[in-house]
Structure formats: C-alpha cells, structure tokens
Motif scaffolding. Structure first.
Motif, PDB file in Angstrom:
ATOM      1  N   PHE A 266      -8.266   5.984  -0.446  1.00 30.66           N
ATOM      2  CA  PHE A 266      -7.015   5.229  -0.358  1.00 30.66           C
ATOM      3  C   PHE A 266      -6.156   5.453  -1.601  1.00 30.66           C
ATOM      4  N   TYR A 267      -6.821   5.535  -2.754  1.00 27.54           N
ATOM      5  CA  TYR A 267      -6.088   5.768  -3.990  1.00 27.54           C
ATOM      6  C   TYR A 267      -5.415   7.142  -3.953  1.00 27.54           C
ATOM      7  N   THR A 268      -6.141   8.154  -3.473  1.00 29.83           N
ATOM      8  CA  THR A 268      -5.592   9.512  -3.404  1.00 29.83           C
ATOM      9  C   THR A 268      -4.376   9.556  -2.491  1.00 29.83           C
ATOM     10  N   ARG A 269      -4.485   8.854  -1.369  1.00 27.94           N
ATOM     11  CA  ARG A 269      -3.351   8.809  -0.437  1.00 27.94           C
ATOM     12  C   ARG A 269      -2.131   8.171  -1.110  1.00 27.94           C
ATOM     13  N   THR A 270      -2.345   7.056  -1.803  1.00 27.22           N
ATOM     14  CA  THR A 270      -1.247   6.369  -2.481  1.00 27.22           C
ATOM     15  C   THR A 270      -0.650   7.253  -3.570  1.00 27.22           C
ATOM     16  N   TYR A 271      -1.511   7.934  -4.314  1.00 29.24           N
ATOM     17  CA  TYR A 271      -1.048   8.825  -5.380  1.00 29.24           C
ATOM     18  C   TYR A 271      -0.158   9.923  -4.812  1.00 29.24           C
TER      19      TYR A 271
END
Length: 222
Positions: free
Chosen positions: A2-7
């Motif tokens: 999820f963090y990678t997607r947001t980044y």
C-alpha cells in the motif's frame, strides 16, 4: 504494498505535471465537445460528452480523438487545438502551489470558481486564467479484507491493532492545487506571492492546513 502504491501516486500518477496535463486534456475536450460528432448505433451522431450513452459510439473514444483535434484545421477547434499543442510542446500551466485540507472535501464544496476569481483579480486576469484542481492520495485500505490460511474462502476484516501498531491514524490526504495559465515570468512571480499570502489567510478553522514553509514564514513575520 500500500505504501508503494501511495508513493507512486505522489511521485508519478498524481504528480503536479501529470495532474495538469490530465486537466488540460479535459479542458481541450470540453472546448471541442460540440464540434466533434461520433457515429453510434443506428447511425445516430453523438458529441464527446454524450458518446458514453451509446456503446458503439463509446468504443470510438480512443486516443484518435486527441490526434483528430490536434491535426484539424477547423476554426471551431482552434482553442482546443492550441491547448493540445501546448501539451505537446510542454507549454504547461504553471503550478503556483497547493494547500491541504484537514478532512476530505468535495471540490464543489470549496467553490473553485470563487477561488479562481479571487486569485485572478489582483493581476487583472480573468478567472479562466486560474485553474483549481483536487488530488486525493490514500492507502486504499479502508475496506480491505484478509484471508486466513485456515479458511481461504472467507474474507475477514482485521482491526488496526491486529495489523500493526505502526500504522498512521489517517490513511489519506487531499490537496488542492492552483495553476496559472499565464506563463510569463512577471505574472507568475506576482501570482505566486499572492497565492502564498492567500494560503496564510486561509485560517485553520476553515479546514485547511497551511504548507510548512508558509507556516514558518507566518511565524517569522509575527
């Protein structure tokens, strides 16, 4: 994950350059809407905005529409053509800055037309010379369900504590970006200063978070 997607959304998908190109294309299509006809079912003709109501016409809304406007010679498409040409030549509207909301707000609630008029007035610009856009970036985990190995056919929801105690309290942020269509240096510098002052005047009780660099500037002036 999820963090990678947001980044990726912060750095690419909803970066200010991607954002303004998307909005410039939309602006060009709106200006071209009434001047392009797309044949749908039974030979019925549709505009760009109404083609969605007919499956056959809708399938013809491809990248070809962009090329059709860009390569046209129709005087009625001149405004739309100019916008698309500016995109190709990287003559993009300039971002004056962005302001963050404390809570998610619908773009219509902030009345962007009023913002555009107020930001344009000091420079004898029209409201059409200012564009306000809204960007939402989140972790997309509000309604995520999980599966246990012991029962792979049943989805369950986990509490925040069961997932991790390191998770943030809030999983999304909303930004309102302000762009200026005039790109001469003098106008941009004056508009940027006015936008900064305007952001500082947007008090916290109005639901907006002052950008850190402007908050420091406000403290320095006190």
């Amino acid at each position: 994950m999820f963090y990678t997607r947001t980044y990726l959304h912060q750095r690419a998908c909803q970066h200010r350059v991607s954002d303004i190109i998307q909005n410039m294309i939309a602006e060009a299509f709106v200006k071209a809407d009434e001047h392009i006809r797309i044949e749908g079912s039974g030979g019925k003709m549709f505009t760009l905005s109404t083609a969605i109501d007919d499956p056959e016409a809708y399938t013809k809304l491809t990248d070809q529409v962009f090329e059709q406007i860009l390569n046209s010679t129709d005087p009625k498409l001149e405004e739309a053509r100019k916008i698309l040409r500016n995109i190709i030549e990287r003559q993009l509207y300039k971002c004056l800055g962005q302001i963050q909301t404390g809570e998610r707000t619908n773009l219509t609630q902030v009345k962007p037309q009023i913002w555009e008029k107020r930001l344009a007035k000091p420079f004898n610009l029209s409201a059409d010379d200012i564009m306000v856009t809204s960007v939402n970036i989140d972790y997309r985990i509000k309604d995520v369900h999980f599966y246990r190995k012991t029962d792979i056919n049943k989805a369950i929801k986990l509490s925040k504590e069961e997932v991790s105690k390191l998770l943030p309290q809030q999983f999304e942020e909303q930004l309102f970006r302000v762009y200026c269509k005039k790109t001469d240096q003098e106008t941009l510098e004056a508009a940027k200063k006015h936008f900064d002052r305007w952001c500082i005047d947007k008090k916290p009780q109005e639901g907006f978070i002052i950008p850190p660099e402007l908050a420091q500037q406000l403290l320095d002036n006190e």
